[in-house]
Write an enzyme that holds these catalytic residues in place. Structure first.
Site, mmCIF file in Angstrom:
data_model
loop_
_atom_site.group_PDB
_atom_site.id
_atom_site.type_symbol
_atom_site.label_atom_id
_atom_site.label_comp_id
_atom_site.label_asym_id
_atom_site.label_seq_id
_atom_site.Cartn_x
_atom_site.Cartn_y
_atom_site.Cartn_z
ATOM 1 N N LYS A 79 0.874 -1.339 -0.002
ATOM 2 C CA LYS A 79 -0.014 -0.032 -0.087
ATOM 3 C C LYS A 79 0.977 1.081 -0.047
ATOM 4 O O LYS A 79 1.859 1.245 0.835
ATOM 5 C CB LYS A 79 -0.961 -0.017 1.373
ATOM 6 C CG LYS A 79 -1.906 1.025 1.325
ATOM 7 C CD LYS A 79 -2.938 0.925 2.434
ATOM 8 C CE LYS A 79 -4.217 1.821 2.608
ATOM 9 N NZ LYS A 79 -4.855 1.860 3.637
ATOM 10 N N SER A 154 -9.702 1.807 2.679
ATOM 11 C CA SER A 154 -8.985 2.587 1.837
ATOM 12 C C SER A 154 -7.628 1.576 1.175
ATOM 13 O O SER A 154 -7.254 1.936 0.263
ATOM 14 C CB SER A 154 -8.103 3.647 2.618
ATOM 15 O OG SER A 154 -7.391 2.993 3.614
ATOM 16 N N SER A 178 -10.106 -0.292 6.950
ATOM 17 C CA SER A 178 -9.642 -0.219 5.649
ATOM 18 C C SER A 178 -8.836 -1.409 5.067
ATOM 19 O O SER A 178 -8.644 -1.365 3.889
ATOM 20 C CB SER A 178 -8.508 1.254 5.672
ATOM 21 O OG SER A 178 -9.331 2.166 5.605
#
Lengths: 494, 492, 113
Positions: A79, A154, A178
């Site tokens: 990420k 996210s 997330s």
């Protein structure tokens, strides 16, 4: 080789350690696959082809010299809020669009040391604030199961990458859901360990007291493997816990005999619609069939989770994001003086959701409002944690939905609060710091949709009960095998 | 006329509180492993943590926390069992994270009292509100204005070498009544911090920075007047001058019917005045909240107990011992205390000789002179306290006289060893045998008929010359008192 | 435990409207008039949801700043290698002679909020 691309991390590492395939071969195959499917998915903000090859070559040398590496040659999506030395690290924000990190996050370093190969930096909602990846300032990520829908957020880039087989393990961060929500949206296992289990050093902070790194994978066993590689005290993070990590010495259990699973009285499944309600009822029933005792537990303050979270997280973020000021790195929009430079840089660099949260967090901490908002939220947090502690006197795990709906279409959530509601089921666990995961539990064809979309069952354990949690999820996964029912539209063709 | 005397003449007294920032002496910074060193090339002692890079996290330095507790204990402060770090949020270019890690409502030390002395030896007290721990900022150099000042500068250059250096902030109660007291208070702080080894306290290097809150009120009044905060004082001398100037300004203002307004005023060394630093900015709203990156601190009674036991004798205790028990004057006592290794040496001499007066004479007199001349510190010289004590015993027992003692010290300094051994080896013992002394006296009287005649004619000041001749004849060994007595008798 | 207070005894939270301009100034974010309007409405709306917290009886509850109770996680005073200045300044929007170069500073430190 394409089998290995679709294989689990456990299988890839075994093959590379046994020298049935080289890490470089796996990597080259993966890079070629990414090249092919990425235009339709958009999982990555930055691809790391060259460094992936050199990491793979290093892994091959280590394997040839007799080492056995837990993640030998396993392709990993990182990420893009995690730092990787020499690599552009953006948090999907214009304010960091050109920033090259001069250091590596501890969790990422542990993945690399264990033989994992970072394939690319994956998309996210800007600074991890969002539930759909639509808040990314730098790219659009599509759900591989239906490209008209969001991958969740996210950690949507990592979720889409693993779902489209563009990585075997995705690294995510979870502040209020997330990891778990995108895992549910993308037919994956998404695991948020206990707060503090995995070092946050090098993870670009959103809300420091809530942020936790964890894996997104296609199996529970892979999640356990990635977790064990990353977990453990880090002297660079004062909030990482100094407590031994139980490792997978023994096999995950075969059934749930004697496990007490709590069903939350206040979580009214009817609100999710008849189809989803019956899907979750069936999931609870399956747990029971596997030997679990279902018990009703009360979380009377869980309904205050959202309000609590939307004070605490913005308050912390308002302070954490102050450093993006155009002085030492990142974007600068130069004004007449330094104050104007700050104001213009931050106006141009942050997207609307980030600004909203900074503004509300600044308000919550400001003179005259601190006690009414911030302190009150911290006290509510105490009550929520207490409720969970009390519930865990009566049960070993809690089962509930991971998200209110399956993946929705782009632009479906136009007002901020409707987006915040997506995290209704995941936020209370984050506030209490508890380990929680999402595991695939079936498929629903959304109204107006054409293809079935995956749903996730959330299991939550007491603090530090990762082992029991992963064990139960593994039993459920092996018995139900919901994930294999449908293939992704992109990246899944054999 | 100082501001205080002027104020008193006008019927006012000054009320002063001090806030000072002291950089702690550690090997590394407060929250990262970068070196805590003054100077060096800009931006060469930096890492992700002290530059506030995305993702970096602070980890507190244990040594800095121990320094804080020891500093608090030295001033009899309370050490709460629980303490925490908070974030103070405001934007400034030399503050990397745009918040400062500090302590808001639960500092490491609370209360306490600083006892200090004035030049005349009067002992004063000033209570402390607290001492808390925080991180220092980087340094900005303002360019383009010609004079390095912020006003009118075109841009600034920032160096983060200092960013993250551990800093303790000491806040006093408004117990100080004059500029002289303020300086004496700061000197007392400095002595203690140096003695404890917690800071170098060098104002010129910025490791001590202080602000003063100054107000005035009619003598006898209890309410506090409106205060101003004085900044930019970068030496003890400028503290004294700035406070005096501010008191005088306030008195002049009030006696002419004006009113003091609460504001920050900067000290201007060149023009010897304070000037308003008011800006158009909005009121402070620092949005303090507990730093979620840092678990709280718990200080056990056991830890406090150990640190307390290990504390050296306090500076004020040493001062009262020197001036009270030992009878030293204020200047001698201060000189020793300001040089802790010298004081330690002196204490060792006293312990062995039980003669503080003679010890202080040697330590601050001949030994300090020799140290200056040779560039060797006393404690590093071959003259050990045991030898000084021996020398004092030789003097006290009249085995040698002070002239010989002086010579002996010189020889001990260049590696001569035990003075007793030198005296024995070289027969330097003082001659107090009246027969032997009489021989020298008679010899000198016979050889100096003129002087004898002059003396008898009333020019008694030739006595000194004659005594000197006897000392010379005896090789300096004759007991000067005996010579004097005997000579006077003979000449009578 | 009854965590609800009787109706009417609750301190009011959001009745005071959020001063978006003041908050944006504190947060150093320039806003257009449109944004002030839009954010003002959105944030006021969010604060009405937050008002639910007023229903909780929290008088005797301690605040949780960190959910895992740890204490004294410190490091020894030992140096660690830092970053090369070239690497650091390569990321700076502007630098000069080994320093970060920043636009002129008007506010006095500790004065501005």
């Amino acid at each position: 080789m394409s089998d290995l691309l679709r294989g689990t991390a456990v299988q890839v590492a075994a093959a590379v350690n046994a020298r049935q395939a080289s890490a470089l071969e796996v990597t080259e195959a993966m890079l070629a696959h990414v090249e092919g499917v990425e235009p339709g998915v958009g999982a990555y903000l930055t691809r790391l082809d060259e460094s992936a090859r050199s990491h793979a070559a290093r892994v091959d040398r280590r394997v040839r010299s007799g080492e056995s590496l837990p993640l030998a040659g396993v392709p990993v999506a990182v990420k893009d809020n995690m730092c990787l030395d020499g690599t552009r690290t953006t948090a999907a924000s214009k304010i960091l669009a050109g920033w090259v990190s001069p250091y590596t996050a501890t969790a990422v370093q542990r993945i690399i040391d264990a033989g994992g190969i970072p394939i690319g930096k994956s998309n996210l909602d800007e600074f991890a604030m969002g539930s759909s990846c639509e808040n990314s300032a730098l790219g659009i990520t599509h759900n591989p199961y239906d490209p008209t829908r969001v991958p969740g957020g996210s950690s949507g880039g990592s979720a889409a990458a693993v779902a489209a087989h563009e990585a075997t393990i995705g690294l995510g961060s979870d502040t209020g859901g997330s990891i778990r929500e995108p895992a549910a949206f993308c037919n994956l296992v998404g695991f948020k360990p206990t707060y503090g289990r995995i070092s946050r050093y090098g993870l670009i902070a959103f809300a420091s007291s809530l942020d936790q790194i964890g894996p997104l994978t296609r199996t529970v066993a892979d999640a356990a493997l990635a977790y064990e590689v990353m977990a453990g005290y880090d002297p660079m993070d004062s909030t990482s816990v100094q407590r031994d990590v139980e490792t997978t010495g023994k096999p995950l259990p075969g059934d749930l005999t004697g496990v007490r699973v709590g069903i939350v009285r206040e979580f009214d499944l009817a609100k999710l619609g008849a189809e989803a309600a019956s899907l979750y009822q069936r999931a609870y029933g399956d747990l029971q069939k596997l030997g679990a005792d279902l018990v009703e537990v009360a979380l009377p303050t869980a309904e205050y989770g959202l309000a609590t979270y939307y004070l605490i997280a913005p308050a912390e973020c308002s302070s954490n994001l102050s450093r993006f000021d155009g002085i030492r790195y990142g974007l600068r929009v130069e004004g007449d003086d330094v104050t104007q430079t700050y104001e213009q840089t931050r106006a141009a660099g942050f997207g609307p959701e980030v600004k909203r949260r900074i503004l509300i967090g600044t308000h919550a901490l400001s003179s005259g409002y601190y006690d009414a908002y911030y302190v009150r939220a911290q006290k509510a947090r105490t009550l929520i944690a207490r409720d969970f502690a009390k519930a865990f006197e009566a049960c070993d795990l809690i089962a509930c939905p991971a998200a209110s709906t399956p993946a929705f279409e782009f632009h479906a959530k136009s007002d901020p609060y409707s987006m915040y509601l997506m995290d209704y089921y995941t936020i209370p666990m984050s506030l209490a710091g508890l380990p929680a995961l999402s595991v695939p539990c079936g498929w629903i064809t959304p109204a107006g949709g054409t293809v079935p979309m995956p749903m996730g069952l959330q299991l939550t354990g007491p603090l530090f009960a990762e082992r029991a949690l992963l064990g139960a999820a593994h039993v459920y996964e092996q018995a139900t095998r919901h994930a294999g029912a449908h293939a992704p539209q992109i990246g899944g063709a054999r | 006329m100082s501001g205080t005397t002027g104020a008193a003449a006008a019927g006012y007294e000054a009320v002063i509180g001090i806030e000072c920032h002291v950089e702690l002496k550690t090997q590394t910074k407060m929250f990262c492993g970068c070196l805590n060193e003054f100077g060096g090339e800009p931006n060469t002692k930096v890492c992700p943590v002290c530059l506030g890079l995305p993702g970096a996290l602070p980890v507190p330095n244990l040594r800095a926390i121990e320094h804080m507790i020891r500093s608090g204990l030295a001033f009899e402060a309370a050490i709460p069992a629980f303490s925490k770090f908070d974030r103070k949020n405001y934007f400034y270019p030399d503050m990397p994270k745009d918040y400062q890690i500090s302590q808001y409502d639960m500092p490491l030390t609370q209360g306490g009292v600083v006892r200090y002395w004035l030049e005349d030896g009067t002992i004063k007290e000033c209570r402390l509100v607290r001492i808390h721990l925080e991180e220092d900022t980087g340094k900005s150099t303002h360019a383009g204005s010609g004079d390095g000042r912020i006003a009118g500068s075109a841009y600034s250059l920032v160096d983060f070498n200092r960013a993250g250096v551990p800093l303790m902030e000491c806040v006093s109660e408004p117990d100080i009544r004059s500029a002289e007291e303020a300086v004496a208070f700061l000197e007392a702080l400095k002595r203690t911090f140096v003695q404890l080894g917690v800071s170098d306290v060098k104002m010129e290097e910025g490791s001590l920075r202080c602000d003063a809150n100054v107000s005035i009120r009619p003598i006898g009044a209890h309410e506090l007047g409106t205060k101003t905060e004085i900044k930019n004082m970068n030496s003890f001398r400028s503290v004294q001058r700035a406070i005096d100037s501010e008191i005088a300004r306030q008195v002049a203002l009030v006696t002419s019917g004006g009113r003091v307004i609460q504001e920050t005023r900067g000290w201007d060394e060149v023009h010897a005045t304070t000037h308003s630093m008011r800006s158009k900015e909005e009121a402070h709203d620092y949005r303090y909240f507990p730093d979620p990156d840092l678990p709280p601190l718990e200080v056990s009674e056991n830890t406090v107990g150990w640190l307390r036991v290990e504390l050296p004798e306090s500076v004020i205790r040493r001062f009262t011992r020197y001036t009270g028990e030992y009878g030293l004057n204020v200047q001698q006592a201060t000189q020793l205390i300001d040089n802790p290794s010298l004081a330690e040496y002196f204490d060792a001499c006293v312990a062995l000789s039980e003669n503080p007066a003679q010890s202080v004479n040697f330590v601050l007199g001949d030994l300090s002179r020799l140290a200056n001349e040779t560039g060797v510190a006393i404690y590093a010289s071959p003259v050990v306290p045991k030898h000084v004590a021996e020398l004092i015993a030789l003097l006290d027992g009249k085995t040698i006289n002070s002239k010989i003692a002086k010579d002996l010290l010189e020889r001990m300094w260049s590696g001569g060893g035990s003075p007793k051994a030198i005296v024995e080896r070289e027969g330097l013992a003082q001659t107090s045998d009246p027969g032997a002394v009489a021989k020298f006296v008679d010899q000198v009287l016979a050889a100096n008929g003129d002087a004898v005649a002059q003396y008898r004619a009333g020019k008694t000041n030739v006595l000194g010359f004659l005594v000197g001749q006897v000392m010379k004849a005896s090789g300096g060994k004759a007991d000067p008192a005996l010579v004097q007595t005997m000579m006077t008798q003979r000449l009578a | 435990m009854n965590t609800r207070l009787p109706h009417g005894s609750i301190p009011i939270l959001s009745s005071e409207k959020i001063d978006v301009r003041y908050v944006a100034k504190l947060a150093r974010i320039a806003l257009t008039d449109d944004e002030v309007e839009r954010f003002g409405t959105q944030l006021a709306d969010l604060l009405t949801h937050v008002d639910a917290l007023a229903q909780l009886d929290i008088a005797s509850v301690s605040a949780t700043a960190q959910v895992i109770e740890s204490r004294n996680v410190l490091r020894d005073d030992l140096p660690r290698p830092g970053l090369d200045r070239d690497v650091v300044l390569a990321q700076a929007p502007a630098s000069q002679g080994g320093f970060f170069r920043v636009p002129r500073i008007i506010a006095v430190k500790g004065e501005a909020s």
